[in-house]
Scaffold this active site. Structure first.
Site, PDB file in Angstrom:
ATOM      1  N   LYS A   1       0.838  -1.209   0.000  1.00 41.56           N
ATOM      2  CA  LYS A   1       0.000   0.000   0.000  1.00 41.56           C
ATOM      3  C   LYS A   1       0.870   1.254   0.000  1.00 41.56           C
ATOM      4  O   LYS A   1       0.534   2.243  -0.664  1.00 41.56           O
ATOM      5  CB  LYS A   1      -0.937  -0.003   1.210  1.00 41.56           C
ATOM      6  CG  LYS A   1      -1.865   1.211   1.306  1.00 41.56           C
ATOM      7  CD  LYS A   1      -2.868   1.273   0.156  1.00 41.56           C
ATOM      8  CE  LYS A   1      -3.656   2.587   0.120  1.00 41.56           C
ATOM      9  NZ  LYS A   1      -4.676   2.751   1.137  1.00 41.56           N
TER      10      LYS A   1
ATOM     11  N   LYS B   1      -0.360  11.532   5.688  1.00 39.01           N
ATOM     12  CA  LYS B   1      -0.058  10.500   6.685  1.00 39.01           C
ATOM     13  C   LYS B   1       0.665   9.325   6.009  1.00 39.01           C
ATOM     14  O   LYS B   1       1.706   8.856   6.486  1.00 39.01           O
ATOM     15  CB  LYS B   1      -1.373  10.006   7.320  1.00 39.01           C
ATOM     16  CG  LYS B   1      -1.214   9.070   8.484  1.00 39.01           C
ATOM     17  CD  LYS B   1      -2.521   8.323   8.783  1.00 39.01           C
ATOM     18  CE  LYS B   1      -2.817   7.276   7.709  1.00 39.01           C
ATOM     19  NZ  LYS B   1      -3.998   6.447   7.936  1.00 39.01           N
TER      20      LYS B   1
END
Lengths: 306, 306
Positions: A175, A243
């Site tokens: 990811k 983030k």
């Protein structure tokens, strides 16, 4: 419709992603016990056939495979270790963390849970809220193959592509790679469309022409379209991508990997969030390029199609 | 097969791209007069039904629409203005320059030719030698719509997508945007696959997983595959992409457009070419990232699939 197989499903975290994903499980015939911080989504899912678990522990006591779709790693840690999920699960159970998190934490938590005979799969997704609704998510799974086989019927009910990428943490690493490529491709498309606009060429036609060749990408299609319309309603939020960018940068530093072009994009995500753009779609990266270059893609796109 | 419409076609520049493109014109039934610096390709095309023009002037005298597929802007200038093409063409003729060049020069030459009643279309392509062979090129056209209508049957015979992007120079600008996006996407895919390899996750599986989500692109598919195999036989040469990168940077500077992430990639193309990698495929950008990070994507890809 009867439940498929023997797995009793749990689902914790009924946000913009979790809600449609849990619904897909119900539609596929699974018995689903749910929990979320807000009452509204819980009641909505109960009305659709789910059972209210009342708490993470309550979900754990009623489930063999529990899906987590939570905002942040601290939330995941709290639900598993502090709010009773791990304590309530029987040995042989599987937790599937589908949030995007830190690969190092995923490995650490998996090791801790393994001592109790519980598997943790890290299984983040790509495809966003549209993918969640339309069941077209790509799911990247790290963890033991045996655990994935138990969870796979549930994952198949929520996404289009399930790839077992490796051991614990591998899903999160994949990811991270995904988010690196998406951010850098958004930046590239933004730079190109601003260049076209500044040169007096319709950015809309440039996007169309580029979709036919080696520059073609999902980002050019989806985020390029957003840039033409100056439509920055998310979608994928800048604050979340920032983030992720921090996770990527930390991981790269730890491994001694250089990511020189992505570093520029990570800085741009920081700037955009700092300037109040955290809740915009990440395609708003183009607005920084526009501001510095003194030209607006959407203005040119409209002017030239009139 | 009889020639379609009234256009007599000319073709100058029978290299790795031009040869299959000229063949497609013959196969579509056009009468084609050809010229190239090397005899071999001319003889090959004549054997397939073309006429040998003998020189650029000879091609011009026999043609209404002349395609140019030459290595560099200086070659294009020489063929048109010094070697007799423009002088031999009748008013109302169209020159289609399908090489990648400088948008400013394309505008300048178009203005000069317009004085003699000759149209110059700048019509660079994306899709590479594979696209040329398989007739899947994307063609980005700048110039007058009337001239494009005369040339369109020929372009349709050589590519899959023909987009009229704007006035003279717009095709070259669009190609510059294309090359910007392609180079930056190659860099992004390279950084991601090196990160995966360094983290001990199979780059092959990461590529597969990413193809299902927002990170999906033609580059991830084609150039990502090359990186897994460390196969840098071109394809798109580093030296040519460096030439394009210089055009892009010059254009951006002139227009006051910032391209901060692409600047990093342009520097990498310079380094790679300086270090002797000019004849490698541009996916070899990953080798710079590998060298600085101390990990080889192909090694990991092979180790983990065994």
């Amino acid at each position: 419709m009867p439940a498929r197989g023997s797995a009793r499903a749990g689902f914790i975290g009924l946000g913009v992603m979790g809600r449609p994903m849990a619904r897909h499980l119900l539609e596929a015939g699974f018995a689903v016990t749910v929990h979320s911080r807000s009452r509204g989504p819980v009641e909505e899912l109960v009305a659709a056939g789910a059972t209210d678990g009342g708490s993470p522990g309550g979900v754990g006591a009623a489930s063999d495979v529990v899906i987590l779709m939570l905002p942040d790693p601290p939330d995941v840690h709290a639900v598993i270790f502090d709010e009773g999920l791990a304590a309530a699960l029987a040995p042989g159970s599987v937790i599937v963390d589908m949030s995007t998190g830190d690969p190092m934490l995923a490995r650490e938590w998996a090791a801790t849970l393994a001592e109790r005979g519980i598997d943790l799969l890290d299984a983040p997704v790509s495809g966003g809220d549209v993918g969640a609704r339309e069941r077209t998510l790509s799911i990247m799974v790290g963890g033991r193959a045996e655990a994935l086989e138990r969870a796979r019927p549930l994952l198949d009910a929520m996404g289009r592509r399930v790839v077992h990428v490796g051991d614990s943490g591998a899903g999160m690493i994949t990811k991270a790679c995904n988010q690196l490529v998406v951010a850098s491709t958004i930046q590239a498309v933004g730079e190109a469309l601003v260049l076209a606009a500044a040169a007096g060429v319709s950015p809309a036609r440039v996007r169309e022409a580029l979709l036919g060749g080696f520059a073609a990408s999902r980002v050019l299609e989806v985020h390029g379209r957003r840039m033409l319309d100056a439509n920055y309603v998310p979608g994928g939020r800048v604050a979340l991508h920032r983030k992720d960018a921090r996770i990527i940068s930390r991981l790269a530093r730890k491994l001694g990997v250089v990511t020189p072009a992505f570093d520029i994009v990570a800085d741009a995500l920081e700037s955009l969030a700092d300037e109040g753009g955290g809740d915009l779609d990440h395609s708003a990266l183009v607005t920084l390029i526009e501001a510095e270059s003194g030209v607006l893609v959407a203005d040119r796109a409209q002017a030239q199609e009139e």
